[in-house]
Design a protein around this motif. Structure first.
Motif, PDB file in Angstrom:
ATOM      1  N   PHE A  62      43.472  44.524  47.048  1.00 18.77           N
ATOM      2  CA  PHE A  62      44.190  44.525  48.240  1.00 18.77           C
ATOM      3  C   PHE A  62      45.024  43.306  48.441  1.00 18.77           C
ATOM      4  O   PHE A  62      46.431  43.268  48.472  1.00 18.77           O
ATOM      5  N   ILE A  63      44.602  42.069  48.130  1.00 17.47           N
ATOM      6  CA  ILE A  63      45.136  40.778  48.192  1.00 17.47           C
ATOM      7  C   ILE A  63      46.266  40.829  47.036  1.00 17.47           C
ATOM      8  O   ILE A  63      47.429  40.054  47.060  1.00 17.47           O
ATOM      9  N   HIS A  64      45.748  41.373  45.740  1.00 16.24           N
ATOM     10  CA  HIS A  64      47.010  41.264  44.546  1.00 16.24           C
ATOM     11  C   HIS A  64      47.948  42.198  45.067  1.00 16.24           C
ATOM     12  O   HIS A  64      49.055  41.803  44.762  1.00 16.24           O
ATOM     13  N   THR A  65      47.552  43.164  45.689  1.00 15.58           N
ATOM     14  CA  THR A  65      48.809  44.147  45.841  1.00 15.58           C
ATOM     15  C   THR A  65      49.812  43.491  47.049  1.00 15.58           C
ATOM     16  O   THR A  65      51.183  43.730  47.151  1.00 15.58           O
ATOM     17  N   ARG A  66      49.295  43.147  48.037  1.00 10.71           N
ATOM     18  CA  ARG A  66      49.787  42.352  49.395  1.00 10.71           C
ATOM     19  C   ARG A  66      50.486  41.148  49.029  1.00 10.71           C
ATOM     20  O   ARG A  66      51.622  41.205  49.466  1.00 10.71           O
ATOM     21  N   TRP A  67      49.957  40.227  48.301  1.00 13.78           N
ATOM     22  CA  TRP A  67      50.859  39.211  48.095  1.00 13.78           C
ATOM     23  C   TRP A  67      51.140  38.633  46.868  1.00 13.78           C
ATOM     24  O   TRP A  67      51.598  37.607  46.647  1.00 13.78           O
ATOM     25  N   LYS A  68      51.037  39.567  45.695  1.00 12.63           N
ATOM     26  CA  LYS A  68      51.111  39.491  44.233  1.00 12.63           C
ATOM     27  C   LYS A  68      50.831  37.971  43.764  1.00 12.63           C
ATOM     28  O   LYS A  68      51.480  37.625  42.931  1.00 12.63           O
ATOM     29  N   ILE A  73      43.952  34.051  39.322  1.00  9.83           N
ATOM     30  CA  ILE A  73      43.753  32.979  40.452  1.00  9.83           C
ATOM     31  C   ILE A  73      42.698  33.469  41.110  1.00  9.83           C
ATOM     32  O   ILE A  73      41.812  32.917  41.736  1.00  9.83           O
ATOM     33  N   LEU A  74      43.258  34.844  41.750  1.00  4.64           N
ATOM     34  CA  LEU A  74      42.282  35.384  42.822  1.00  4.64           C
ATOM     35  C   LEU A  74      40.854  35.393  42.308  1.00  4.64           C
ATOM     36  O   LEU A  74      39.785  35.446  43.110  1.00  4.64           O
ATOM     37  N   SER A  75      40.462  35.821  41.169  1.00  2.00           N
ATOM     38  CA  SER A  75      39.138  36.034  40.641  1.00  2.00           C
ATOM     39  C   SER A  75      38.451  34.784  40.662  1.00  2.00           C
ATOM     40  O   SER A  75      37.154  34.612  41.193  1.00  2.00           O
ATOM     41  N   LEU A  76      39.190  33.813  40.192  1.00  8.19           N
ATOM     42  CA  LEU A  76      38.403  32.338  40.187  1.00  8.19           C
ATOM     43  C   LEU A  76      38.146  31.949  41.545  1.00  8.19           C
ATOM     44  O   LEU A  76      37.092  31.381  41.868  1.00  8.19           O
ATOM     45  N   VAL A  77      39.110  32.083  42.530  1.00  4.45           N
ATOM     46  CA  VAL A  77      38.834  31.676  44.039  1.00  4.45           C
ATOM     47  C   VAL A  77      37.853  32.562  44.676  1.00  4.45           C
ATOM     48  O   VAL A  77      36.898  31.988  45.333  1.00  4.45           O
ATOM     49  N   MET A  78      37.766  33.810  44.358  1.00  2.00           N
ATOM     50  CA  MET A  78      36.819  34.692  45.045  1.00  2.00           C
ATOM     51  C   MET A  78      35.339  34.253  44.455  1.00  2.00           C
ATOM     52  O   MET A  78      34.377  34.149  45.162  1.00  2.00           O
ATOM     53  N   ILE A  79      35.097  34.186  43.080  1.00  4.52           N
ATOM     54  CA  ILE A  79      34.221  33.740  42.473  1.00  4.52           C
ATOM     55  C   ILE A  79      33.418  32.419  43.258  1.00  4.52           C
ATOM     56  O   ILE A  79      32.370  32.104  43.465  1.00  4.52           O
ATOM     57  N   LEU A  80      34.379  31.482  43.204  1.00  7.69           N
ATOM     58  CA  LEU A  80      34.024  30.086  44.004  1.00  7.69           C
ATOM     59  C   LEU A  80      33.557  30.220  45.440  1.00  7.69           C
ATOM     60  O   LEU A  80      32.680  29.620  45.737  1.00  7.69           O
ATOM     61  N   LEU A  81      34.327  31.191  46.188  1.00  8.15           N
ATOM     62  CA  LEU A  81      33.779  31.235  47.466  1.00  8.15           C
ATOM     63  C   LEU A  81      32.531  32.133  47.662  1.00  8.15           C
ATOM     64  O   LEU A  81      31.698  31.595  48.346  1.00  8.15           O
ATOM     65  N   ALA A 188      36.545  40.330  36.187  1.00 12.45           N
ATOM     66  CA  ALA A 188      37.491  40.676  37.497  1.00 12.45           C
ATOM     67  C   ALA A 188      38.752  40.494  37.105  1.00 12.45           C
ATOM     68  O   ALA A 188      39.634  41.269  37.807  1.00 12.45           O
ATOM     69  N   SER A 189      39.197  39.563  36.409  1.00 13.20           N
ATOM     70  CA  SER A 189      40.710  39.083  36.083  1.00 13.20           C
ATOM     71  C   SER A 189      41.235  40.298  35.305  1.00 13.20           C
ATOM     72  O   SER A 189      42.580  40.530  35.433  1.00 13.20           O
ATOM     73  N   ASP A 190      40.633  41.249  34.523  1.00 16.44           N
ATOM     74  CA  ASP A 190      41.225  42.390  33.967  1.00 16.44           C
ATOM     75  C   ASP A 190      40.451  43.721  34.050  1.00 16.44           C
ATOM     76  O   ASP A 190      40.613  44.335  33.211  1.00 16.44           O
TER      77      ASP A 190
END
Length: 386
Positions: A62-68, A73-81, A188-190
Motif C-alpha cells: 500500500f505504501i509503495h503504491t501510494r507514495w512510490k 527503503i520501505l522494507s528496511l524502515v519497517m523491519i527497524l520499526l 520483503a524488498s523483492d
C-alpha cells in the motif's frame, strides 16, 4: 442388480489410481517423519522471514503504491520499526525474567529449604488426618510422599544445570536471528518478483494444490495457534498483575511458566493454582489462598467470555474430536503433539471441505461398490447352481 462389477480395464485403472495415491501418502508421511524436523531446524530463520514478509506485505504494498517509495527503503524502515517495537517489549520482559531467574538461582538453596519446610508442615498436618485411617493405607501414602519428594529433588537438580546450559546457547540464537533479519529484508524488498519466479517455475496443478494447502494451513495453524496465543497472553497478564498485587516473589517468571502451561491443551493454570491454594488453606495462609482464588476466578471468567469467541470461531471442532486429536497427538509426539493434533485435524477438515479428497473418496467408494458387486454376483451364481 443395482451395481455391476467393473470391467478389467476399469478395475485396473481404479486400483492403479488408489495405489499411486497410497504411495504418495506414504512417501509424504515418511518424508515428514525422517526429514521434517531437520529441515525445519535448518530453514527456520528463512521460514520466519517468509512468514513476516507475508504478514507485512499488504502494508508495504500500500505504501509503495501510494507514495512510490522504493521497496528496499520501505522494507528496511519497517523491519527497524517492527524489531524496535517488539525488541523493546521483549527486552523489558526478558530483563525482568532474567533478573528473577538469576535471583532464583542465587537463592535456590534457601528456596528449596523453604519448600522442604513447607512440605514437612504439610506432612505433619496430613499425619494427623491419616491417623484415622488403617495402618496399611498410612504406609502407602507415606511411601508415595517420600517418592514424590525424591522425584522433586532429582527434578530440581536437573533443571538448574539445564538452565545454565540454555544460557550458553544464546549465541546460536543471536546468529540465527541475524540471518532471519537479513532474509526478511531480502525477501520483503523483492517479494513480488520472488512470487512471480516461483509461480512461473511451478506447474499449474501443483500451484492449485499449494493454494488449497496454504488456505487450509493458514486457517488451521494461523487461526487456532493465534487464538490460543491470544488467550494465553491474556492469562499471563492476569497472572502477572495478580502476583504483583499479592507481592509474590518471582511473579513474572511464574506468570510466564503458568501461561506456557495454560497453552497446552487439557492442562491449564488451574492445575497449579488450585493445589497451591489448597496447600495454603491447609497451612493456614488464608490471605494468599484468597488472592489465588481471586486470580483463578478472573482467569476462569476471562476464558469463559473470551475463549469461545476467539478459539471457538477459529476451530469449529466438536469437543469430542478435539479431545481425540489431543490424545492421539500426545501419544505420538508428546506435548508438541497435543498442540499440533487439533491443528492438523482442522487442516484436514478444511482440505476436505475444499474438495481436495473428493476424487480419492470417489475411487474408494467405487472400489467398495465393485467388491460388493463381485461378492453379490458370486452369491447369486452359487444360489443359482444350488
Amino acid at each position: 442388480m443395482e451395481n455391476s462389477p467393473l470391467t478389467r480395464p476399469q478395475r485396473r485403472m481404479l486400483w492403479m489410481r488408489l495405489g499411486i495415491r497410497l504411495l504418495i501418502f506414504v512417501g509424504v508421511v515418511l518424508a515428514l517423519i525422517l526429514l521434517g524436523r531437520p529441515v525445519l531446524e535448518l530453514c527456520m530463520p528463512f521460514l520466519f522471514a517468509l512468514a513476516f514478509t507475508a504478514a507485512t506485505e499488504p502494508v508495504l504494498r500500500f505504501i509503495h503504491t501510494r507514495w512510490k517509495i522504493p521497496r528496499g527503503i520501505l522494507s528496511l524502515v519497517m523491519i527497524l520499526l517492527v524489531v524496535g517495537a517488539l525488541g523493546g517489549i521483549l527486552t523489558g520482559l526478558v530483563m525482568k525474567g532474567w533478573h528473577e531467574i538469576a535471583e532464583l538461582y542465587g537463592n535456590w538453596d534457601e528456596m528449596w529449604a523453604a519448600f522442604q519446610n513447607m512440605y514437612l508442615q504439610l506432612g505433619e498436618i496430613t499425619d494427623k488426618i491419616l491417623a484415622y485411617f488403617p495402618e496399611n493405607i498410612q504406609n502407602i501414602i507415606h511411601d508415595l510422599s517420600d517418592r514424590l519428594l525424591a522425584w522433586l529433588n532429582e527434578l530440581a537438580s536437573r533443571i538448574v544445570p539445564k538452565t545454565t546450559s540454555a544460557a550458553r546457547s544464546i549465541s546460536s540464537f543471536v546468529l540465527a536471528f541475524l540471518f532471519f533479519l537479513m532474509a526478511w529484508f531480502f525477501t520483503a524488498s523483492d517479494y513480488p518478483n520472488l512470487r512471480k519466479t516461483v509461480a512461473d517455475c511451478t506447474p499449474k496443478s501443483l500451484r492449485e494444490i499449494w493454494a488449497q494447502l496454504r488456505r487450509a494451513f493458514s486457517a488451521a495453524f494461523g487461526g487456532y495457534i493465534r487464538a490460543e496465543l491470544t488467550v494465553s497472553l491474556g492469562v499471563m497478564i492476569i497472572l502477572a498483575v495478580g502476583f504483583g498485587i499479592m507481592g509474590q516473589p518471582y511473579g513474572m517468571l511464574l506468570a510466564f511458566l503458568l501461561a506456557v502451561l495454560d497453552f497446552i491443551p487439557i492442562l491449564g493454570a488451574g492445575t497449579v493454582l488450585v493445589p497451591w491454594m489448597i496447600v495454603d488453606v491447609i497451612l493456614g495462609d488464608w490471605r494468599r489462598a484468597l488472592y489465588l482464588l481471586i486470580i483463578w476466578g478472573i482467569i476462569c471468567l476471562f476464558r469463559r467470555v473470551v475463549e469461545p469467541k476467539i478459539v471457538g470461531d477459529q476451530t469449529g471442532l466438536h469437543p469430542l474430536l478435539s479431545l481425540l486429536a489431543i490424545y492421539v497427538g500426545m501419544r505420538m509426539a508428546g506435548v508438541l503433539g497435543m498442540i499440533l493434533g487439533p491443528v492438523l485435524l482442522i487442516m484436514m477438515r478444511n482440505l476436505w471441505r475444499a474438495g481436495m479428497f473428493r476424487d480419492t473418496f470417489g475411487d474408494i467408494t467405487m472400489a467398495a461398490n465393485d467388491m460388493h458387486a463381485i461378492l453379490h454376483s458370486r452369491r447369486e451364481e452359487t444360489g443359482g447352481k444350488n
